[in-house]
Design a protein around this motif. Structure first.
Motif, PDB file in Angstrom:
ATOM      1  N   GLU A   1       0.842  -1.207   0.000  1.00  0.00           N
ATOM      2  CA  GLU A   1       0.000   0.000   0.000  1.00  0.00           C
ATOM      3  C   GLU A   1       0.872   1.250   0.000  1.00  0.00           C
ATOM      4  O   GLU A   1       0.595   2.217  -0.719  1.00  0.00           O
ATOM      5  N   GLN A   2       1.936   1.249   0.804  1.00  0.00           N
ATOM      6  CA  GLN A   2       2.830   2.407   0.840  1.00  0.00           C
ATOM      7  C   GLN A   2       3.481   2.631  -0.521  1.00  0.00           C
ATOM      8  O   GLN A   2       3.609   3.763  -0.991  1.00  0.00           O
ATOM      9  N   LEU A   3       3.908   1.537  -1.153  1.00  0.00           N
ATOM     10  CA  LEU A   3       4.587   1.646  -2.440  1.00  0.00           C
ATOM     11  C   LEU A   3       3.641   2.046  -3.557  1.00  0.00           C
ATOM     12  O   LEU A   3       4.064   2.650  -4.548  1.00  0.00           O
ATOM     13  N   SER A   4       2.366   1.711  -3.428  1.00  0.00           N
ATOM     14  CA  SER A   4       1.404   2.076  -4.474  1.00  0.00           C
ATOM     15  C   SER A   4       1.185   3.578  -4.520  1.00  0.00           C
ATOM     16  O   SER A   4       0.870   4.135  -5.579  1.00  0.00           O
ATOM     17  N   GLN A   5       1.355   4.271  -3.371  1.00  0.00           N
ATOM     18  CA  GLN A   5       1.163   5.723  -3.297  1.00  0.00           C
ATOM     19  C   GLN A   5      -0.193   6.123  -3.867  1.00  0.00           C
ATOM     20  O   GLN A   5      -0.346   7.200  -4.467  1.00  0.00           O
ATOM     21  N   GLY A   6      -1.185   5.241  -3.696  1.00  0.00           N
ATOM     22  CA  GLY A   6      -2.478   5.485  -4.308  1.00  0.00           C
ATOM     23  C   GLY A   6      -3.492   6.126  -3.387  1.00  0.00           C
ATOM     24  O   GLY A   6      -4.620   6.391  -3.804  1.00  0.00           O
ATOM     25  N   TYR A   7      -3.137   6.397  -2.157  1.00  0.00           N
ATOM     26  CA  TYR A   7      -4.086   6.961  -1.209  1.00  0.00           C
ATOM     27  C   TYR A   7      -3.885   8.474  -1.112  1.00  0.00           C
ATOM     28  O   TYR A   7      -2.859   9.016  -1.524  1.00  0.00           O
ATOM     29  N   ALA A   8      -4.877   9.150  -0.580  1.00  0.00           N
ATOM     30  CA  ALA A   8      -4.826  10.606  -0.483  1.00  0.00           C
ATOM     31  C   ALA A   8      -3.677  11.042   0.422  1.00  0.00           C
ATOM     32  O   ALA A   8      -3.464  10.487   1.497  1.00  0.00           O
ATOM     33  N   GLY A   9      -2.935  12.043  -0.041  1.00  0.00           N
ATOM     34  CA  GLY A   9      -1.830  12.579   0.747  1.00  0.00           C
ATOM     35  C   GLY A   9      -0.602  11.694   0.784  1.00  0.00           C
ATOM     36  O   GLY A   9       0.255  11.870   1.656  1.00  0.00           O
TER      37      GLY A   9
ATOM     38  N   ASP B   1       6.418   8.078   3.463  1.00  0.00           N
ATOM     39  CA  ASP B   1       5.550   7.093   4.122  1.00  0.00           C
ATOM     40  C   ASP B   1       6.133   5.685   4.072  1.00  0.00           C
ATOM     41  O   ASP B   1       5.763   4.826   4.874  1.00  0.00           O
ATOM     42  N   ILE B   2       7.020   5.429   3.136  1.00  0.00           N
ATOM     43  CA  ILE B   2       7.547   4.075   2.941  1.00  0.00           C
ATOM     44  C   ILE B   2       8.497   3.727   4.084  1.00  0.00           C
ATOM     45  O   ILE B   2       9.446   4.464   4.380  1.00  0.00           O
ATOM     46  N   ASP B   3       8.240   2.604   4.723  1.00  0.00           N
ATOM     47  CA  ASP B   3       9.070   2.127   5.835  1.00  0.00           C
ATOM     48  C   ASP B   3      10.301   1.437   5.250  1.00  0.00           C
ATOM     49  O   ASP B   3      10.225   0.284   4.816  1.00  0.00           O
ATOM     50  N   ILE B   4      11.420   2.141   5.225  1.00  0.00           N
ATOM     51  CA  ILE B   4      12.635   1.614   4.603  1.00  0.00           C
ATOM     52  C   ILE B   4      13.143   0.380   5.345  1.00  0.00           C
ATOM     53  O   ILE B   4      13.599  -0.590   4.722  1.00  0.00           O
ATOM     54  N   ASP B   5      13.066   0.388   6.686  1.00  0.00           N
ATOM     55  CA  ASP B   5      13.536  -0.765   7.452  1.00  0.00           C
ATOM     56  C   ASP B   5      12.689  -1.999   7.146  1.00  0.00           C
ATOM     57  O   ASP B   5      13.226  -3.110   6.990  1.00  0.00           O
TER      58      ASP B   5
END
Length: 657
Positions: free
Chosen positions: A317-325, A330-334
């Motif tokens: 979900e974070q990688l899709s960047q498809g949500y508002a804002g 937001d991507i958790d690198i760890d």
């Protein structure tokens, strides 16, 4: 003697923002691809997002990493199942019963016969059989050892679900080890109760970690971090229980009472789970997953797998960047490094740095209407990249590539060359005298005499470059056919390349851009770059020539140069009332007005070059005839060579001035 004092330092990853020692991000590829998308009609914001999704030649994009996360999650669910602990308990139980039967067969007393009846009447349910044997007096040492392994396994698995590394650490645990676990759970539940009521202090946390820190390899720094780590594992344990079939849930509930030989452990864990659920109700405690593979997992492995599936789902979900804002931060690198490896984390970090650099270094700016557009700085960088591509195409072509005729009676270029008959450039005295001295020393090493004799072979002249001003007008066709035939972006790239060349290399020249479809209008390079495709028919070359004529009259002392890029015959002209008249096939009046304007420009001494795109025979016939009429040139480049053709023609006309 003074005592040496040593200062112990801890080193780790820099966490104070972007790494100050990291090499700068290479923005050239990103700007080039973003620029191409913008020129194709995509907004700059969306173009940047699309580049981040696609990635570049040296880094994966967000889409590829999201697909990898989803694939890993599907594989976990497809290849695994939750039967591991049940199978292991059944195996140990069967081994214990078999060893006991063998021992009882050797014993001849009546109690042995009674024990055989008890062993033979065990229920089919593994959990019920384990419970009934809890008070059984084992005669076989091997059987007793296998049965005790069951309670030990159940205890270790229950702890592994909630505390990392417990299964291996407690293998072969002693009563003292189990007592330490009980004390840790009791202290932990006290700390959680204080935390949920808001009564905990930093001293409480430090005291707890001092006593039991060995059980927490995550090394939490405060109670909130401790709660967060434990709550995620506890929620995964509950999800694993939810993922079991009703029969497995009943079996596990009954087996868990035998963990470490008493219900005390499970009671403490249940109290801990309840406190963690109250502290973190936002976590997913009630869902489950369907594992359908043939690789069995234990309870701890199952909970870990569910944590992985949840983390992979969140990463996707974070990688899709498809949500508002959505933001790259937001991507958790760890988490990305844990699930997809260090290379994926490096790619994501590079993409984040790239986006930040594009914004922070001023490559985008807000238009008056609030929309995002490429800044002048970005346009310059984009023009440089396009011009490099065009220069590479030009350098690969054959033909006269001499550079010694850089100009006559103009400004010095800084270079020199040997004098040739007819040259009028000034001598370079220093180079000429140096050549004479070296020649004399080489040809007559023993000759000694006053002065230096200069031979015609020694003379070098200073190259100069003509600075005669030119007024260059580029007419670009923006009609519907340019979009349909894939000529829209190459047309824009050509304009950017020519603008970059003139604005940086030949600043005395003046470039003016005119785009023409049903109507024509003067435009700037940044407006043309962001111009969206127009679904309108009509090629109003007549209107474009009127605007070109008006512009060229503003520079009476400059050499007029007209470059026309089009893929269609003139099918529209401007009426006296300002409206456009369109007709297809071309109306005779449209052709007549267009030819008249070209005649006017020719009488001004304008050098006209047509760049004919496509194979339309009507266009080819019209352009060939008009070029002969006004003494112009016709170039028919392929679409990929349009930029090189236009820039090359401009350089050719400039050399003849």
């Amino acid at each position: 003697m003074a005592r040496n004092r040593f200062h112990r330092s801890r080193y780790g990853r820099y966490a104070g923002g972007p790494d100050p020692l990291a090499p700068p991000v290479d923005l050239r590829e990103a700007l080039s691809e973003i620029g191409d998308d913008v020129m194709a009609g995509v907004s700059p914001e969306r173009a940047m997002r699309e580049f981040l999704r696609r990635g570049g030649q040296s880094m994966r994009g967000l889409d590829a990493m999201a697909q990898e996360a989803n694939r890993r999650r599907r594989e976990l669910l497809r290849d695994r199942n939750l039967d591991g602990t049940f199978d292991e308990v059944r195996r140990l139980l069967d081994s214990a019963v078999l060893s006991e039967r063998k021992q009882l067969a050797r014993d001849l007393d009546d109690d042995a016969r009674f024990a055989e009846m008890q062993i033979g009447s065990l229920p089919a349910s593994t959990a019920q059989a384990v419970r009934e044997l809890s008070d059984y007096d084992w005669r076989s040492p091997d059987a007793r050892a296998d049965y005790e392994k069951i309670s030990d396994l159940l205890g270790r698995e229950a702890l592994e679900q909630r505390f990392a590394g417990m299964k291996e650490a407690l293998e072969g645990a002693t009563d003292e080890d189990r007592q330490r676990i009980s004390e840790m759970l009791a202290d932990l539940n006290d700390l959680l109760a204080k935390h949920n009521s808001g009564a905990d202090t930093t001293a409480d946390f430090e005291k707890f970690m001092e006593r039991h820190g060995e059980f927490f390899p995550e090394d939490p720094q405060n109670t909130d971090e401790l709660v967060d780590a434990l709550a995620r594992r506890s929620a995964a344990a509950q999800q694993m229980f939810n993922s079991l079939t009703p029969e497995q849930q009943a079996e596990l509930a009954e087996l868990s009472a035998q963990a470490f030989g008493s219900p005390e452990l499970m009671n403490s864990l249940a109290q801990m789970d309840s406190a963690l659920r109250a502290a973190r109700p936002d976590l997913d405690w009630d869902s489950g997953q369907q594992f359908s593979g043939d690789q069995p997992m234990g309870l701890g492995e199952g909970a870990a797998a569910l944590r992985d599936t949840a983390e992979l789902e969140e990463l996707a979900e974070q990688l899709s960047q498809g949500y508002a804002g959505a933001q790259m931060e937001d991507i958790d690198i760890d988490a990305l490094a844990r699930q997809l490896g260090d290379e994926a984390a490096a790619d994501a970090r590079t993409l984040t740095d790239l986006e930040r650099s594009l914004r922070d270094q001023g490559f985008f700016q807000r238009a008056p209407d609030g929309s995002l557009k490429l800044s002048p700085k970005a346009m310059r960088r984009l023009g440089q990249a396009i011009l490099r591509d065009v220069a590479a195409q030009l350098s690969s072509r054959g033909g006269d590539r001499r550079t010694d005729l850089a100009g006559r009676l103009g400004e010095p270029t800084g270079a020199t060359r040997e004098w040739a008959f007819g040259d009028t450039e000034p001598w370079d005295v220093t180079r000429t005298v140096t050549n004479a001295v070296l020649r004399t020393a080489t040809e007559s090493p023993g000759a000694v005499g006053p002065g230096v004799r200069i031979d015609v072979r020694d003379v070098e002249v200073t190259e100069t470059e003509a600075r005669t001003q030119a007024a260059v007008v580029l007419l670009v066709d923006t009609s519907f056919s340019m979009v349909m035939e894939g000529r829209w972006t190459p047309m824009k790239r050509t304009a950017l390349a020519l603008n970059q060349l003139i604005s940086t290399r030949f600043r005395s020249d003046e470039l003016h851009l005119i785009e023409f479809g049903r109507h024509a209008r003067s435009t700037s390079v940044d407006e043309l770059t962001g111009l969206e495709p127009r679904m309108e028919q009509g090629t109003n070359l007549h209107h474009a020539l009127l605007l070109a004529h008006r512009h060229l009259r503003r520079f009476p002392n400059a050499q007029p140069v007209l470059l026309i890029v089009t893929d269609g015959e003139p099918t529209a002209h401007l009426e006296p009332d300002g409206e456009a008249f369109f007709w297809y096939p071309p109306h005779p009046q449209t052709i007549g007005l267009t030819v008249r304007e070209l005649d006017h420009l020719s009488r001004m001494g304008t050098q006209v070059t047509f760049f004919r795109l496509g194979d339309d025979p009507g266009l080819a016939n019209f352009i060939d005839r008009i070029a002969r009429r006004i003494g112009g040139r016709v170039v028919a480049p392929d679409i990929d060579g349009l930029g090189a053709a236009v820039v090359g023609d401009y350089l050719r006309t400039r050399k003849t001035r």
